[in-house]
Design an enzyme around this catalytic site. Sequence first.
Site, PDB file in Angstrom:
ATOM      1  N   ASN A 227     -17.039  74.511 -14.680  1.00 35.38           N
ATOM      2  CA  ASN A 227     -16.530  75.389 -13.613  1.00 35.38           C
ATOM      3  C   ASN A 227     -15.178  74.909 -13.090  1.00 35.38           C
ATOM      4  OD1 ASN A 227     -18.605  77.154 -13.772  1.00 35.38           O
ATOM      5  ND2 ASN A 227     -19.454  76.770 -11.744  1.00 35.38           N
ATOM      6  N   ALA A 271      -3.818  85.806 -13.999  1.00 33.24           N
ATOM      7  CA  ALA A 271      -3.295  85.542 -12.650  1.00 33.24           C
ATOM      8  C   ALA A 271      -3.632  86.713 -11.745  1.00 33.24           C
ATOM      9  CB  ALA A 271      -1.786  85.347 -12.737  1.00 33.24           C
ATOM     10  N   CYS A 279     -19.475  80.120  -6.556  1.00 31.91           N
ATOM     11  CA  CYS A 279     -19.497  78.975  -7.473  1.00 31.91           C
ATOM     12  C   CYS A 279     -18.196  78.171  -7.510  1.00 31.91           C
ATOM     13  CB  CYS A 279     -19.855  79.451  -8.878  1.00 31.91           C
ATOM     14  SG  CYS A 279     -21.447  80.295  -8.910  1.00 31.91           S
TER      15      CYS A 279
HETATM   16  C1  UGA Z   1     -18.823  81.103 -12.789  1.00 30.69           C
HETATM   17  C2  UGA Z   1     -18.777  80.621 -14.242  1.00 30.69           C
HETATM   18  O1  UGA Z   1     -17.901  81.463 -15.005  1.00 30.69           O
HETATM   19  C3  UGA Z   1     -20.186  80.640 -14.866  1.00 30.69           C
HETATM   20  O2  UGA Z   1     -20.142  80.102 -16.175  1.00 30.69           O
HETATM   21  C4  UGA Z   1     -21.108  79.781 -13.994  1.00 30.69           C
HETATM   22  O3  UGA Z   1     -22.445  79.782 -14.481  1.00 30.69           O
HETATM   23  C5  UGA Z   1     -21.110  80.340 -12.574  1.00 30.69           C
HETATM   24  O4  UGA Z   1     -19.755  80.315 -12.059  1.00 30.69           O
HETATM   25  C6  UGA Z   1     -22.005  79.471 -11.727  1.00 30.69           C
HETATM   26  O5  UGA Z   1     -21.693  78.309 -11.522  1.00 30.69           O
HETATM   27  O6  UGA Z   1     -23.090  79.923 -11.339  1.00 30.69           O
HETATM   28  P1  UGA Z   1     -18.957  83.498 -11.579  1.00 30.69           P
HETATM   29  O7  UGA Z   1     -18.682  82.753 -10.327  1.00 30.69           O
HETATM   30  O8  UGA Z   1     -20.077  84.473 -11.630  1.00 30.69           O
HETATM   31  O9  UGA Z   1     -19.239  82.466 -12.797  1.00 30.69           O
HETATM   32  O10 UGA Z   1     -17.661  84.333 -11.946  1.00 30.69           O
HETATM   33  P2  UGA Z   1     -16.426  84.222 -12.952  1.00 30.69           P
HETATM   34  O11 UGA Z   1     -16.483  85.365 -13.873  1.00 30.69           O
HETATM   35  O12 UGA Z   1     -16.314  82.876 -13.547  1.00 30.69           O
HETATM   36  O13 UGA Z   1     -15.209  84.450 -11.951  1.00 30.69           O
HETATM   37  C7  UGA Z   1     -14.966  83.573 -10.854  1.00 30.69           C
HETATM   38  C8  UGA Z   1     -13.745  84.038 -10.086  1.00 30.69           C
HETATM   39  O14 UGA Z   1     -12.557  83.783 -10.863  1.00 30.69           O
HETATM   40  C9  UGA Z   1     -13.711  85.537  -9.753  1.00 30.69           C
HETATM   41  O15 UGA Z   1     -13.213  85.716  -8.443  1.00 30.69           O
HETATM   42  C10 UGA Z   1     -12.750  86.100 -10.785  1.00 30.69           C
HETATM   43  O16 UGA Z   1     -12.151  87.304 -10.389  1.00 30.69           O
HETATM   44  C11 UGA Z   1     -11.746  84.976 -10.899  1.00 30.69           C
HETATM   45  N1  UGA Z   1     -10.982  84.945 -12.157  1.00 30.69           N
HETATM   46  C12 UGA Z   1     -11.612  84.831 -13.359  1.00 30.69           C
HETATM   47  C13 UGA Z   1      -9.601  85.003 -12.104  1.00 30.69           C
HETATM   48  O17 UGA Z   1      -8.995  85.084 -11.019  1.00 30.69           O
HETATM   49  N2  UGA Z   1      -8.885  84.934 -13.282  1.00 30.69           N
HETATM   50  C14 UGA Z   1      -9.505  84.806 -14.481  1.00 30.69           C
HETATM   51  O18 UGA Z   1      -8.787  84.732 -15.510  1.00 30.69           O
HETATM   52  C15 UGA Z   1     -10.896  84.760 -14.525  1.00 30.69           C
END
Ligand code: UGA
Length: 450
Positions: A227, A271, A279
């Site tokens: 993470n 970005a 998380c």
């Molecule tokens: C994250 C991890 O991706 C999972 O593998 C993990 O199991 C989970 O945390 C956890 O610890 O339970 P999650 O928080 O559901 O999953 O969401 P993500 O899809 O990872 O996105 C997290 C944040 O990053 C969101 O606000 C998303 O919009 C943002 N993000 C994601 C960006 O700003 N840019 C990106 O390129 C990708």
Amino acid sequence: MTSNKIAIFGAGYVGLTTAVLLANSNNKVTLIETNPSRLKVLRAGKSFFYEQGIDELLGQALRNKSLVLTDDSIPILGSQDIIFSCVGTPSNADGSCNLAYVFSVAKTIAEHAKPETVFVQKSTVPVGTGGKTDIIFKSFGNNLHYVSNPEFLREGTAVQDSLWFDRVVVGGDNKRANQKVLDLYRSIESNRNRLAAISGLSEVPDIVSKYILTNRNSAELIKVTANAFLALKISFANSIAKLADHSGADVNEVMDAVGADSRIGRAFLDAGRGYGGGCFPKDVSGLISSAEEYGVDMPIMAAATSVNDSMPGYIANKAQEAMGTLTGKRVAVLGLSFKAGTSDARKSPGVKLANILHSSGAIVTTYDPHANGEAKEELKRSIAVCKSTADAVKGVDAVFITTSWPEFLGIDLKELAGKMSGSLFYDAVNCFNPSDVEQSGLQYLGVGRS
Ligand code: UGA
């Protein structure tokens, strides 16, 4: 595959998803949830959060009677083969990980489970928690087998991620216990297509799942490291986006080309308004704090946090420059969940941006297809939460898109322009083609897309 008796503590994203998949894979599962309103919703066959496929799996497991819901674990703990802990690990005020629920569950299990029960830690915990839990087990004189089995599913794609998983990580001292946990995932993998059919998921990604056996402390550290690294990638992309804004580059083009290098990869280099949710913010601060406990400094993660925290304010400042002032301007923020595909509004960048715009004097309207209810409590009182995009954008000077919900990505830009009184279209997730927006008579702003 033999049927196991499995108890799961905590019906959050991880606990509920794990419960419904195992209950539909020939196991007898008891899900323990102590929050009465959550339990009531679950008993009606519904999950209390929006997640594709969960309700269908829950309904099927309840009809089959392979899933039982309860708030009282004591009567059933002595008859279980495997017990999962999927309880919350919120942040303390100092950023460290609060393990009160984790240790409380461990004590209950130590007192009531039969010896040799396999205890699976699925909550995200700092490295070293397994050792502390073992001390609790020993203090009750119970010979339980601790297995760390971190979860990697994402909210919004929880069922899909759990069916087509990249890897399962298992770490513990007892070989038989480790094997039992690995076998549970093999049973999910072998039932994949049937489980997908129940949940209504049609997409079948081409994936080879890896089964990784490590030591207990490595397993714990793998989860937070994964993470933290993803958060780092996002903050890195946002730092480059700021430079792109000043130098005439387009961060999407930069990241497409940089990510084409297989050593780097394109994922998590989008970005925008920064990361949120239950998380990344919590796990990054938890990692910094747990490293401190071991006498290790993590300035790299402190920098990732500070870049992330700066993004909503950075976007508001750019909007202010474009509009001259925010005072008295009517603005709509579309997207209140922390990302598309979920109703979860914890640490939502859209909510943070709406509050900053409001504090800067703007009159703010907001809308989210699934997170209006959850976001309301986090929004400043005078921010209007609307029932639809059309209501939110009526007569506004600027629109901010803060999540990539399909409803927003498919917005009719000409129609939108007709409803607004101003023309600023701020794409805070960098998902629109600037020339499409401009052809509709709107002024495009993105993050790092000068
Ligand atoms: C994250 C991890 O991706 C999972 O593998 C993990 O199991 C989970 O945390 C956890 O610890 O339970 P999650 O928080 O559901 O999953 O969401 P993500 O899809 O990872 O996105 C997290 C944040 O990053 C969101 O606000 C998303 O919009 C943002 N993000 C994601 C960006 O700003 N840019 C990106 O390129 C990708």
